[in-house]
Enzyme design. Structure first.
Site, PDB file in Angstrom:
ATOM      1  N   LYS A  40       0.834  -1.214   0.000  1.00  0.00           N
ATOM      2  CA  LYS A  40       0.000   0.000   0.000  1.00  0.00           C
ATOM      3  C   LYS A  40       0.864   1.258   0.000  1.00  0.00           C
ATOM      4  O   LYS A  40       0.651   2.186  -0.782  1.00  0.00           O
ATOM      5  CB  LYS A  40      -0.944   0.001   1.226  1.00  0.00           C
ATOM      6  N   ARG A 115      -9.948   0.099   9.140  1.00  0.00           N
ATOM      7  CA  ARG A 115      -9.351  -1.189   9.481  1.00  0.00           C
ATOM      8  C   ARG A 115     -10.255  -2.020  10.381  1.00  0.00           C
ATOM      9  O   ARG A 115      -9.908  -3.143  10.715  1.00  0.00           O
ATOM     10  CB  ARG A 115      -8.074  -0.917  10.274  1.00  0.00           C
ATOM     11  N   ARG A 154      12.367  -3.788   4.643  1.00  0.00           N
ATOM     12  CA  ARG A 154      11.809  -2.447   4.367  1.00  0.00           C
ATOM     13  C   ARG A 154      12.616  -1.364   5.088  1.00  0.00           C
ATOM     14  O   ARG A 154      13.041  -1.510   6.222  1.00  0.00           O
ATOM     15  CB  ARG A 154      10.361  -2.365   4.842  1.00  0.00           C
ATOM     16  N   ARG A 187      11.388   0.473  10.646  1.00  0.00           N
ATOM     17  CA  ARG A 187      10.282   0.689  11.581  1.00  0.00           C
ATOM     18  C   ARG A 187      10.374  -0.238  12.790  1.00  0.00           C
ATOM     19  O   ARG A 187      10.753  -1.397  12.657  1.00  0.00           O
ATOM     20  CB  ARG A 187       8.952   0.451  10.856  1.00  0.00           C
ATOM     21  N   ARG A 198       0.101  -8.268  13.779  1.00  0.00           N
ATOM     22  CA  ARG A 198      -0.555  -7.417  12.766  1.00  0.00           C
ATOM     23  C   ARG A 198      -1.362  -8.278  11.792  1.00  0.00           C
ATOM     24  O   ARG A 198      -2.447  -7.891  11.368  1.00  0.00           O
ATOM     25  CB  ARG A 198       0.514  -6.575  12.035  1.00  0.00           C
TER      26      ARG A 198
HETATM   27  P1  AP5 Z   1       4.858  -1.347   1.803  1.00  0.00           P
HETATM   28  O1  AP5 Z   1       4.333  -0.730   0.566  1.00  0.00           O
HETATM   29  O2  AP5 Z   1       5.622  -0.470   2.738  1.00  0.00           O
HETATM   30  O3  AP5 Z   1       3.711  -2.136   2.577  1.00  0.00           O
HETATM   31  P2  AP5 Z   1       2.368  -1.626   3.239  1.00  0.00           P
HETATM   32  O4  AP5 Z   1       1.231  -2.359   2.625  1.00  0.00           O
HETATM   33  O5  AP5 Z   1       2.305  -0.140   3.239  1.00  0.00           O
HETATM   34  O6  AP5 Z   1       2.589  -2.226   4.684  1.00  0.00           O
HETATM   35  P3  AP5 Z   1       2.540  -1.585   6.134  1.00  0.00           P
HETATM   36  O7  AP5 Z   1       3.309  -2.537   6.995  1.00  0.00           O
HETATM   37  O8  AP5 Z   1       2.956  -0.159   6.150  1.00  0.00           O
HETATM   38  O9  AP5 Z   1       1.055  -1.721   6.424  1.00  0.00           O
HETATM   39  P4  AP5 Z   1       0.415  -1.693   7.777  1.00  0.00           P
HETATM   40  O10 AP5 Z   1      -0.993  -1.582   7.360  1.00  0.00           O
HETATM   41  O11 AP5 Z   1       0.729  -2.824   8.682  1.00  0.00           O
HETATM   42  O12 AP5 Z   1       1.094  -0.441   8.503  1.00  0.00           O
HETATM   43  P5  AP5 Z   1       0.563   0.997   8.823  1.00  0.00           P
HETATM   44  O13 AP5 Z   1       1.690   1.916   8.694  1.00  0.00           O
HETATM   45  O14 AP5 Z   1      -0.695   1.286   8.088  1.00  0.00           O
HETATM   46  O15 AP5 Z   1       5.764  -2.594   1.367  1.00  0.00           O
HETATM   47  C1  AP5 Z   1       6.478  -3.358   2.308  1.00  0.00           C
HETATM   48  C2  AP5 Z   1       7.873  -3.683   1.757  1.00  0.00           C
HETATM   49  O16 AP5 Z   1       7.733  -4.515   0.615  1.00  0.00           O
HETATM   50  C3  AP5 Z   1       8.635  -2.438   1.280  1.00  0.00           C
HETATM   51  O17 AP5 Z   1       9.975  -2.607   1.624  1.00  0.00           O
HETATM   52  C4  AP5 Z   1       8.436  -2.428  -0.247  1.00  0.00           C
HETATM   53  O18 AP5 Z   1       9.542  -1.860  -0.929  1.00  0.00           O
HETATM   54  C5  AP5 Z   1       8.280  -3.902  -0.559  1.00  0.00           C
HETATM   55  N1  AP5 Z   1       7.308  -4.151  -1.631  1.00  0.00           N
HETATM   56  C6  AP5 Z   1       6.132  -3.517  -1.852  1.00  0.00           C
HETATM   57  N2  AP5 Z   1       5.504  -4.035  -2.923  1.00  0.00           N
HETATM   58  C7  AP5 Z   1       6.312  -5.040  -3.361  1.00  0.00           C
HETATM   59  C8  AP5 Z   1       6.188  -5.964  -4.440  1.00  0.00           C
HETATM   60  N3  AP5 Z   1       5.124  -5.967  -5.266  1.00  0.00           N
HETATM   61  N4  AP5 Z   1       7.214  -6.868  -4.603  1.00  0.00           N
HETATM   62  C9  AP5 Z   1       8.296  -6.880  -3.789  1.00  0.00           C
HETATM   63  N5  AP5 Z   1       8.450  -6.016  -2.752  1.00  0.00           N
HETATM   64  C10 AP5 Z   1       7.459  -5.118  -2.535  1.00  0.00           C
HETATM   65  O19 AP5 Z   1       0.152   0.827  10.350  1.00  0.00           O
HETATM   66  C11 AP5 Z   1       1.135   0.670  11.356  1.00  0.00           C
HETATM   67  C12 AP5 Z   1       0.448   0.576  12.720  1.00  0.00           C
HETATM   68  O20 AP5 Z   1      -0.267   1.805  12.976  1.00  0.00           O
HETATM   69  C13 AP5 Z   1      -0.624  -0.509  12.861  1.00  0.00           C
HETATM   70  O21 AP5 Z   1      -0.059  -1.766  13.185  1.00  0.00           O
HETATM   71  C14 AP5 Z   1      -1.463   0.072  13.994  1.00  0.00           C
HETATM   72  O22 AP5 Z   1      -0.851  -0.077  15.232  1.00  0.00           O
HETATM   73  C15 AP5 Z   1      -1.491   1.556  13.658  1.00  0.00           C
HETATM   74  N6  AP5 Z   1      -2.593   1.925  12.767  1.00  0.00           N
HETATM   75  C16 AP5 Z   1      -2.496   2.452  11.511  1.00  0.00           C
HETATM   76  N7  AP5 Z   1      -3.703   2.660  10.978  1.00  0.00           N
HETATM   77  C17 AP5 Z   1      -4.598   2.249  11.923  1.00  0.00           C
HETATM   78  C18 AP5 Z   1      -6.014   2.189  11.958  1.00  0.00           C
HETATM   79  N8  AP5 Z   1      -6.756   2.597  10.916  1.00  0.00           N
HETATM   80  N9  AP5 Z   1      -6.601   1.697  13.074  1.00  0.00           N
HETATM   81  C19 AP5 Z   1      -5.879   1.295  14.139  1.00  0.00           C
HETATM   82  N10 AP5 Z   1      -4.524   1.314  14.176  1.00  0.00           N
HETATM   83  C20 AP5 Z   1      -3.898   1.794  13.077  1.00  0.00           C
END
Ligand code: AP5
Length: 244
Positions: A40, A115, A154, A187, A198
């Site tokens: 994402k 979420r 990452r 991170r 997660r």
């Molecule tokens: P990347 O694109 O960074 O992945 P992502 O889908 O953004 O994953 P996240 O881990 O950021 O998602 P998340 O939902 O757990 O975290 P968030 O920050 O929202 O890709 C990952 C890696 O793979 C990168 O290195 C990239 O280069 C590589 N990659 C990407 N695509 C690829 C491909 N096609 N092939 C190969 N490699 C690839 O949330 C973090 C925390 O915040 C949560 O755990 C929670 O505690 C809190 N939080 C956030 N939003 C909420 C909410 N709405 N409600 C409650 N808590 C929340």
């Protein structure tokens, strides 16, 4: 205006051209849903630029709050590090506070929100009150076996949320953000242990809301295990065609 004087003519022209191209595309509100590491954050900046919408990523906003040591950051920091979900009311507040930004005039790209069922219901209410609609929900369907390696490799640019990978998407200069040259970081929740939690909350709290969007006919599911460029193509189709 004073800021614009510091922007080079070429950069300014490119930005105006990009925004002009956007006027030929439909204005859209888009939600990205997928497990941690599904891509994402990697695809978000391109979608944002292509559609000229604002990119509201709750994870990035929360990490910024933690880095600044705000009250919200103090409440969220440990929860995030463990891989648990931050309470609904805190993230709902973040979205409510930002939906009216001028940058969101043409539409919004929601990343990591909603979420939970409570967040999805609240989002519906916010959209109804602003006479907005959800045009596309993009589901990043990914083979879970690849997520550990993606998460461990990452590196992110904290200020912008730009996401890199040591092997799959390396920065031009090792350890540095392509746009600013600032250092990249790992991170705190990018550990196998936090990933397990997660994933559990993704299956328990987030996956059920996909059914809700499926019933409304605006869900588009695509293979996010594919290489990054291929996923870009899937997203274009998902955004601009009615069937994928
Ligand atoms: P990347 O694109 O960074 O992945 P992502 O889908 O953004 O994953 P996240 O881990 O950021 O998602 P998340 O939902 O757990 O975290 P968030 O920050 O929202 O890709 C990952 C890696 O793979 C990168 O290195 C990239 O280069 C590589 N990659 C990407 N695509 C690829 C491909 N096609 N092939 C190969 N490699 C690839 O949330 C973090 C925390 O915040 C949560 O755990 C929670 O505690 C809190 N939080 C956030 N939003 C909420 C909410 N709405 N409600 C409650 N808590 C929340």
């Amino acid at each position: 205006m004073s800021n614009l004087r510091n922007v080079s003519f070429n950069d300014l022209f490119a930005e105006v051209k990009r925004r002009y191209e956007c006027t030929k595309r439909p204005a859209m509100n888009v939600i990205m849903i997928g497990p941690p590491g599904s891509g994402k954050g990697t695809q978000g900046p391109k979608i944002k630029d292509d559609l000229c919408v604002c990119h509201l990523a709750t994870g990035d906003m929360l990490r910024e709050a933690v880095a600044k040591g705000t009250e919200l950051g103090k409440q969220a920091g440990d929860i995030m590090k463990r891989g648990d979900l931050v309470p609904d009311e805190l993230v709902i507040g973040l979205i409510e506070n930002n939906l009216s930004n001028p940058e969101c005039e043409r539409g919004v790209l929601l990343d990591g929100f909603p979420r939970t069922a409570v967040q999805a219901e609240k989002l519906d209410q916010m959209f109804v009150s602003k006479q907005m609609s959800i045009d596309r929900v993009l589901e990043f369907a990914v083979d879970e076996d690849v997520l550990g390696e993606r998460i461990e490799g990452r590196r992110i640019h904290q200020a912008s949320g730009r996401s890199y990978h040591l092997k799959f998407n390396p920065p031009k200069v090792e350890g540095k953000d392509d746009a600013t040259g600032e250092p990249l970081m790992h991170r705190k929740d990018d550990t196998r242990e936090a990933l397990g939690k997660r994933m559990a909350s993704y299956h328990r709290d987030t996956k059920p809301i996909l059914d809700y969007y499926r019933q409304h006919g605006n869900l588009r599911t695509f293979n996010a295990t594919a290489p990054i460029k291929e996923v870009e193509g899937h997203i274009e189709k998902a955004l601009y065609s009615n069937m994928i």
